[in-house]
Design a protein around this motif. Sequence first.
Motif, PDB file in Angstrom:
ATOM      1  N   ARG A 106       0.714  -1.198  -0.043  1.00  0.00           N
ATOM      2  CA  ARG A 106      -0.019  -0.129   0.015  1.00  0.00           C
ATOM      3  C   ARG A 106       0.969   1.337   0.035  1.00  0.00           C
ATOM      4  N   SER A 107       2.275   1.069   0.172  1.00  0.00           N
ATOM      5  CA  SER A 107       3.065   2.272   0.228  1.00  0.00           C
ATOM      6  C   SER A 107       3.610   2.687  -1.170  1.00  0.00           C
ATOM      7  N   ARG A 108       3.098   1.755  -2.143  1.00  0.00           N
ATOM      8  CA  ARG A 108       3.688   1.882  -3.366  1.00  0.00           C
ATOM      9  C   ARG A 108       3.304   3.224  -4.016  1.00  0.00           C
ATOM     10  N   GLU A 109       4.080   3.976  -4.807  1.00  0.00           N
ATOM     11  CA  GLU A 109       3.459   5.087  -5.235  1.00  0.00           C
ATOM     12  C   GLU A 109       2.559   4.844  -6.265  1.00  0.00           C
ATOM     13  N   ALA A 110       2.298   4.014  -7.049  1.00  0.00           N
ATOM     14  CA  ALA A 110       1.218   3.769  -7.999  1.00  0.00           C
ATOM     15  C   ALA A 110      -0.084   3.464  -7.010  1.00  0.00           C
ATOM     16  N   TYR A 111      -0.034   2.655  -6.081  1.00  0.00           N
ATOM     17  CA  TYR A 111      -1.204   2.379  -5.293  1.00  0.00           C
ATOM     18  C   TYR A 111      -1.681   3.704  -4.580  1.00  0.00           C
TER      19      TYR A 111
END
Length: 196
Positions: free
Chosen positions: A184-189
């Motif tokens: 959930r910390s991914r930029e795309a997310y």
Amino acid sequence: MYTVYGKTDTRAFRVLWMLEELGEAYDFVKTGPQSEDARARNLLGKVPVLEVEGDSFGDSVAIMQFLADKHGRFTAPAGTVARGKQDAVTNFINDEMDALLWMGTRHMFMLPDDQKMPEIRGPLKWEFARSIDRLAGFLGDRPFLMGDEMTVPDILATHCGNWAFGAKYPVENEDVLAYFKRMRSREAYQRVKALG
């Protein structure tokens, strides 16, 4: 150019996330299930629907895998043992996580009142907790379900995790919780989350 029909509080989130990870341009038409837009592009009227090359089709997992195959990322190549293993994990998540969440949702909100059995959520939650432990087995000590690189099942599993949190299904395995947090910390997310 792709067009995605759906809403971010549906399985369309998965498709949008995949497109963001791929860095592909897309249009997003916010529309719900059984809307005129959805029915015109998907016989079942469900979302998400992906419109591409003058045609359209539905099912979030089919769309994610299509995009991964088309762009050669977030997937093992078709016809390889690695892809067979990846598809086995994808199908596990679909059968043992998504299906349980969907059944519970249907019995709380979707079915006619005389067909609802809210008490079914108890056994579904018990079964879901077992599925989380099995997911932990797939994950092991690796960063992603299939190893060192993110693949389709990672998006699917994380979306199911989000759904579980909202529906108050048990996610108590510390390794899985940490994995969901990383995903959930991914930029795309985060970009998809901001679409609201």
